[in-house]
Design a protein around this motif. Structure first.
Motif, PDB file in Angstrom:
ATOM      1  N   UNK A 100       8.740  80.512  19.898  1.00 46.06           N
ATOM      2  CA  UNK A 100       7.931  79.432  19.323  1.00 46.06           C
ATOM      3  C   UNK A 100       6.729  80.071  18.647  1.00 46.06           C
ATOM      4  N   UNK A 101       6.546  79.735  17.376  1.00 43.71           N
ATOM      5  CA  UNK A 101       5.399  80.295  16.656  1.00 43.71           C
ATOM      6  C   UNK A 101       4.426  79.213  16.206  1.00 43.71           C
ATOM      7  N   UNK A 102       4.873  77.938  16.275  1.00 39.93           N
ATOM      8  CA  UNK A 102       3.978  76.860  15.856  1.00 39.93           C
ATOM      9  C   UNK A 102       4.463  75.535  16.412  1.00 39.93           C
ATOM     10  N   UNK A 103       3.507  74.639  16.561  1.00 39.55           N
ATOM     11  CA  UNK A 103       3.808  73.251  16.915  1.00 39.55           C
ATOM     12  C   UNK A 103       3.050  72.380  15.929  1.00 39.55           C
ATOM     13  N   UNK A 104       3.697  71.327  15.472  1.00 45.52           N
ATOM     14  CA  UNK A 104       3.102  70.412  14.506  1.00 45.52           C
ATOM     15  C   UNK A 104       3.411  68.999  14.971  1.00 45.52           C
ATOM     16  N   UNK A 105       2.474  68.392  15.658  1.00 45.15           N
ATOM     17  CA  UNK A 105       2.740  67.086  16.253  1.00 45.15           C
ATOM     18  C   UNK A 105       3.825  67.236  17.303  1.00 45.15           C
ATOM     19  N   UNK A 106       4.915  66.479  17.149  1.00 45.20           N
ATOM     20  CA  UNK A 106       6.034  66.572  18.081  1.00 45.20           C
ATOM     21  C   UNK A 106       7.040  67.649  17.692  1.00 45.20           C
ATOM     22  N   UNK A 107       6.869  68.291  16.557  1.00 42.69           N
ATOM     23  CA  UNK A 107       7.805  69.309  16.085  1.00 42.69           C
ATOM     24  C   UNK A 107       7.455  70.678  16.664  1.00 42.69           C
ATOM     25  N   UNK A 108       8.491  71.491  16.855  1.00 42.84           N
ATOM     26  CA  UNK A 108       8.340  72.848  17.376  1.00 42.84           C
ATOM     27  C   UNK A 108       9.023  73.796  16.404  1.00 42.84           C
ATOM     28  N   UNK A 109       8.315  74.870  15.997  1.00 38.76           N
ATOM     29  CA  UNK A 109       8.873  75.834  15.060  1.00 38.76           C
ATOM     30  C   UNK A 109       9.127  77.184  15.694  1.00 38.76           C
ATOM     31  N   UNK A 110      10.289  77.759  15.404  1.00 39.79           N
ATOM     32  CA  UNK A 110      10.695  79.056  15.922  1.00 39.79           C
ATOM     33  C   UNK A 110      10.779  80.065  14.789  1.00 39.79           C
ATOM     34  N   UNK A 111      10.615  81.324  15.136  1.00 44.92           N
ATOM     35  CA  UNK A 111      10.767  82.403  14.182  1.00 44.92           C
ATOM     36  C   UNK A 111      10.245  83.687  14.774  1.00 44.92           C
ATOM     37  N   UNK A 112       9.982  84.656  13.893  1.00 40.77           N
ATOM     38  CA  UNK A 112       9.350  85.905  14.319  1.00 40.77           C
ATOM     39  C   UNK A 112       7.948  86.010  13.729  1.00 40.77           C
ATOM     40  N   UNK A 113       7.812  85.648  12.466  1.00 43.15           N
ATOM     41  CA  UNK A 113       6.477  85.679  11.843  1.00 43.15           C
ATOM     42  C   UNK A 113       6.199  84.436  11.012  1.00 43.15           C
ATOM     43  N   UNK A 114       7.215  83.610  10.815  1.00 45.86           N
ATOM     44  CA  UNK A 114       7.061  82.354  10.078  1.00 45.86           C
ATOM     45  C   UNK A 114       8.047  81.338  10.645  1.00 45.86           C
ATOM     46  N   UNK A 115       7.746  80.070  10.443  1.00 39.36           N
ATOM     47  CA  UNK A 115       8.599  78.976  10.906  1.00 39.36           C
ATOM     48  C   UNK A 115       9.926  79.056  10.157  1.00 39.36           C
ATOM     49  N   UNK A 116      10.988  79.437  10.865  1.00 36.50           N
ATOM     50  CA  UNK A 116      12.313  79.545  10.260  1.00 36.50           C
ATOM     51  C   UNK A 116      13.244  78.423  10.694  1.00 36.50           C
ATOM     52  N   UNK A 117      13.065  77.985  11.943  1.00 37.96           N
ATOM     53  CA  UNK A 117      13.917  76.950  12.521  1.00 37.96           C
ATOM     54  C   UNK A 117      13.039  76.032  13.343  1.00 37.96           C
ATOM     55  N   UNK A 118      13.199  74.733  13.157  1.00 35.14           N
ATOM     56  CA  UNK A 118      12.369  73.791  13.894  1.00 35.14           C
ATOM     57  C   UNK A 118      13.166  72.694  14.557  1.00 35.14           C
ATOM     58  N   UNK A 119      12.572  72.126  15.573  1.00 28.45           N
ATOM     59  CA  UNK A 119      13.090  70.929  16.238  1.00 28.45           C
ATOM     60  C   UNK A 119      12.154  69.784  15.879  1.00 28.45           C
ATOM     61  N   UNK A 120      12.709  68.708  15.368  1.00 29.97           N
ATOM     62  CA  UNK A 120      11.906  67.554  14.990  1.00 29.97           C
ATOM     63  C   UNK A 120      12.520  66.298  15.599  1.00 29.97           C
ATOM     64  N   UNK A 121      11.683  65.352  16.020  1.00 30.66           N
ATOM     65  CA  UNK A 121      12.225  64.121  16.591  1.00 30.66           C
ATOM     66  C   UNK A 121      13.025  63.345  15.548  1.00 30.66           C
ATOM     67  N   UNK A 122      14.182  62.848  15.973  1.00 30.50           N
ATOM     68  CA  UNK A 122      15.067  62.137  15.044  1.00 30.50           C
ATOM     69  C   UNK A 122      14.647  60.693  14.824  1.00 30.50           C
TER      70      UNK A 122
END
Length: 118
Positions: free
Chosen positions: A30-52
């Motif tokens: 996890x490299x970032x969170x934006x509200x309810x979204x969670x972003x994964x990567x190594x140095x930048x948001x590459x894959x995220x989980x967002x509420x549907x």
């Protein structure tokens, strides 16, 4: 080709419990969170989980692994954290030479793959 991708999920917390562990096996965190979204990567948001915001339509997605051991660890971690077996680690010559992969069904029914080519 793709810079980043956000996956709609019904329950971000439940999906995060799964993805924190399986993606960790591939060197992503996890490299970032934006509200309810969670972003994964190594140095930048590459894959995220967002509420549907409703029902989720399952898709197939594949994550690159650097080694066969990472594919194996991804699979074992996924099974231990709520994933369902959809194809144990192994060679898949029907997909190409030296294609080694595993498949899991995540908490939302998405077909999630880890693949090492070569």
């Amino acid at each position: 080709m793709i810079d980043h991708f956000n996956l709609p999920v019904a329950n971000v917390d439940a999906s995060r419990a799964f993805y924190d562990r399986v993606l960790g096996q591939l060197g992503f965190g996890v490299i970032a969170e934006d509200g309810d979204a969670v972003g994964y990567g190594t140095d930048a948001w590459s894959f995220g989980l967002v509420p549907s915001g409703g029902q989720v339509e399952p898709i197939h997605l594949a994550f690159q692994a650097k080694t066969r051991e990472q594919v194996d660890a991804f699979f074992a971690s996924g099974l231990a954290n709520g994933g369902q077996d959809n194809g144990a680690p192994g060679e898949r010559p029907e997909y190409g030479a030296a294609y080694y992969a595993c498949f899991l069904i995540d908490p939302d029914g998405h077909n999630v793959e880890a693949v090492m080519r070569g």
